[in-house]
Design a protein around this motif. Sequence first.
Motif, PDB file in Angstrom:
ATOM      1  N   ALA A  34      73.321   2.288  43.444  1.00 48.48           N
ATOM      2  CA  ALA A  34      72.640   1.344  42.554  1.00 48.48           C
ATOM      3  C   ALA A  34      72.317   2.016  41.221  1.00 48.48           C
ATOM      4  N   TRP A  35      71.877   3.266  41.265  1.00 46.94           N
ATOM      5  CA  TRP A  35      71.579   3.997  40.030  1.00 46.94           C
ATOM      6  C   TRP A  35      72.850   4.157  39.197  1.00 46.94           C
ATOM      7  N   ILE A  36      73.965   4.499  39.841  1.00 47.65           N
ATOM      8  CA  ILE A  36      75.241   4.671  39.133  1.00 47.65           C
ATOM      9  C   ILE A  36      75.665   3.356  38.484  1.00 47.65           C
ATOM     10  N   ARG A  37      75.506   2.241  39.194  1.00 42.92           N
ATOM     11  CA  ARG A  37      75.905   0.931  38.661  1.00 42.92           C
ATOM     12  C   ARG A  37      75.129   0.538  37.414  1.00 42.92           C
ATOM     13  N   THR A  38      73.903   1.051  37.269  1.00 42.70           N
ATOM     14  CA  THR A  38      73.089   0.674  36.106  1.00 42.70           C
ATOM     15  C   THR A  38      73.502   1.426  34.846  1.00 42.70           C
ATOM     16  N   ARG A  39      74.345   2.416  34.974  1.00 42.92           N
ATOM     17  CA  ARG A  39      74.800   3.203  33.823  1.00 42.92           C
ATOM     18  C   ARG A  39      76.117   2.626  33.328  1.00 42.92           C
ATOM     19  N   PRO A  40      76.121   1.990  32.152  1.00 38.70           N
ATOM     20  CA  PRO A  40      77.332   1.317  31.660  1.00 38.70           C
ATOM     21  C   PRO A  40      78.556   2.227  31.571  1.00 38.70           C
ATOM     22  N   SER A  41      78.364   3.456  31.130  1.00 37.22           N
ATOM     23  CA  SER A  41      79.518   4.338  30.957  1.00 37.22           C
ATOM     24  C   SER A  41      79.966   4.979  32.263  1.00 37.22           C
ATOM     25  N   THR A  42      79.164   4.851  33.313  1.00 41.15           N
ATOM     26  CA  THR A  42      79.512   5.503  34.576  1.00 41.15           C
ATOM     27  C   THR A  42      79.531   4.530  35.734  1.00 41.15           C
ATOM     28  N   GLY A  43      79.594   3.249  35.483  1.00 36.39           N
ATOM     29  CA  GLY A  43      79.495   2.253  36.539  1.00 36.39           C
ATOM     30  C   GLY A  43      80.719   2.196  37.433  1.00 36.39           C
ATOM     31  N   PHE A  44      80.915   3.194  38.261  1.00 34.81           N
ATOM     32  CA  PHE A  44      82.049   3.226  39.179  1.00 34.81           C
ATOM     33  C   PHE A  44      81.558   3.100  40.610  1.00 34.81           C
ATOM     34  N   HIS A  45      82.448   2.769  41.495  1.00 35.32           N
ATOM     35  CA  HIS A  45      82.093   2.697  42.915  1.00 35.32           C
ATOM     36  C   HIS A  45      82.253   4.084  43.525  1.00 35.32           C
ATOM     37  N   MET A  46      81.204   4.550  44.153  1.00 31.98           N
ATOM     38  CA  MET A  46      81.199   5.869  44.758  1.00 31.98           C
ATOM     39  C   MET A  46      81.771   5.775  46.173  1.00 31.98           C
ATOM     40  N   ALA A  47      82.870   6.457  46.429  1.00 33.39           N
ATOM     41  CA  ALA A  47      83.457   6.476  47.772  1.00 33.39           C
ATOM     42  C   ALA A  47      82.503   7.189  48.727  1.00 33.39           C
ATOM     43  N   ARG A  48      82.406   6.685  49.943  1.00 33.70           N
ATOM     44  CA  ARG A  48      81.459   7.220  50.909  1.00 33.70           C
ATOM     45  C   ARG A  48      81.739   8.686  51.260  1.00 33.70           C
ATOM     46  N   ASP A  49      82.995   9.045  51.433  1.00 34.04           N
ATOM     47  CA  ASP A  49      83.291  10.442  51.769  1.00 34.04           C
ATOM     48  C   ASP A  49      82.946  11.371  50.606  1.00 34.04           C
ATOM     49  N   TYR A  50      83.081  10.878  49.384  1.00 34.45           N
ATOM     50  CA  TYR A  50      82.708  11.654  48.201  1.00 34.45           C
ATOM     51  C   TYR A  50      81.191  11.870  48.173  1.00 34.45           C
ATOM     52  N   PHE A  51      80.437  10.826  48.459  1.00 29.51           N
ATOM     53  CA  PHE A  51      78.980  10.919  48.536  1.00 29.51           C
ATOM     54  C   PHE A  51      78.573  11.929  49.603  1.00 29.51           C
ATOM     55  N   ASP A  52      79.165  11.825  50.787  1.00 29.96           N
ATOM     56  CA  ASP A  52      78.835  12.745  51.874  1.00 29.96           C
ATOM     57  C   ASP A  52      79.101  14.193  51.469  1.00 29.96           C
ATOM     58  N   ALA A  53      80.208  14.433  50.780  1.00 32.32           N
ATOM     59  CA  ALA A  53      80.542  15.785  50.326  1.00 32.32           C
ATOM     60  C   ALA A  53      79.516  16.291  49.316  1.00 32.32           C
ATOM     61  N   MET A  54      79.033  15.404  48.459  1.00 37.90           N
ATOM     62  CA  MET A  54      78.017  15.808  47.474  1.00 37.90           C
ATOM     63  C   MET A  54      76.695  16.155  48.160  1.00 37.90           C
ATOM     64  N   VAL A  55      76.340  15.399  49.199  1.00 39.89           N
ATOM     65  CA  VAL A  55      75.120  15.699  49.955  1.00 39.89           C
ATOM     66  C   VAL A  55      75.243  17.075  50.600  1.00 39.89           C
ATOM     67  N   VAL A  56      76.375  17.358  51.216  1.00 34.75           N
ATOM     68  CA  VAL A  56      76.589  18.661  51.846  1.00 34.75           C
ATOM     69  C   VAL A  56      76.490  19.774  50.803  1.00 34.75           C
ATOM     70  N   ASP A  57      77.077  19.550  49.630  1.00 33.67           N
ATOM     71  CA  ASP A  57      77.026  20.555  48.569  1.00 33.67           C
ATOM     72  C   ASP A  57      75.589  20.777  48.086  1.00 33.67           C
ATOM     73  N   LEU A  58      74.819  19.706  47.948  1.00 35.89           N
ATOM     74  CA  LEU A  58      73.432  19.855  47.509  1.00 35.89           C
ATOM     75  C   LEU A  58      72.570  20.537  48.573  1.00 35.89           C
ATOM     76  N   ILE A  59      72.887  20.348  49.843  1.00 35.34           N
ATOM     77  CA  ILE A  59      72.200  21.070  50.917  1.00 35.34           C
ATOM     78  C   ILE A  59      72.548  22.559  50.816  1.00 35.34           C
ATOM     79  N   ARG A  60      73.828  22.853  50.629  1.00 35.09           N
ATOM     80  CA  ARG A  60      74.279  24.236  50.521  1.00 35.09           C
ATOM     81  C   ARG A  60      73.611  24.940  49.343  1.00 35.09           C
ATOM     82  N   ARG A  61      73.427  24.217  48.246  1.00 34.66           N
ATOM     83  CA  ARG A  61      72.809  24.786  47.045  1.00 34.66           C
ATOM     84  C   ARG A  61      71.282  24.702  47.071  1.00 34.66           C
ATOM     85  N   GLU A  62      70.724  24.222  48.184  1.00 43.53           N
ATOM     86  CA  GLU A  62      69.292  24.170  48.451  1.00 43.53           C
ATOM     87  C   GLU A  62      68.506  23.236  47.534  1.00 43.53           C
ATOM     88  N   TYR A  63      69.135  22.121  47.177  1.00 46.06           N
ATOM     89  CA  TYR A  63      68.412  21.043  46.504  1.00 46.06           C
ATOM     90  C   TYR A  63      67.825  20.091  47.543  1.00 46.06           C
TER      91      TYR A  63
END
Length: 83
Positions: A34-63
């Motif tokens: 929903a946050w991505i959709r509100t940004r006119p220049s970045t309003g793309f659909h986020m693929a679920r596997d891409y999202f999952d990979a980003m979550v794993v990366d943020l866990i690895r980087r301790e965010y």
Amino acid sequence: AELERKHVVEWAIIKVMMREKRVEHEDLAEQAQAWIRTRPSTGFHMARDYFDAMVVDLIRREYLEPEAPERPPGSGSFYKYLA
């Protein structure tokens, strides 16, 4: 373009986590999209596997920290914001 998309998805996840502090995986995915959709220049659909990979990366980087580290990220998993 791919690097920019990665940064947008990471920032969306972090923005949601900064606000919520603790959130379930499905809610995080929906709120980040929903946050991505509100940004006119970045309003793309986020693929679920891409999202999952980003979550794993943020866990690895301790965010983010999974509440149940033995459980793989996915539906039913809760995360806490660390940064």
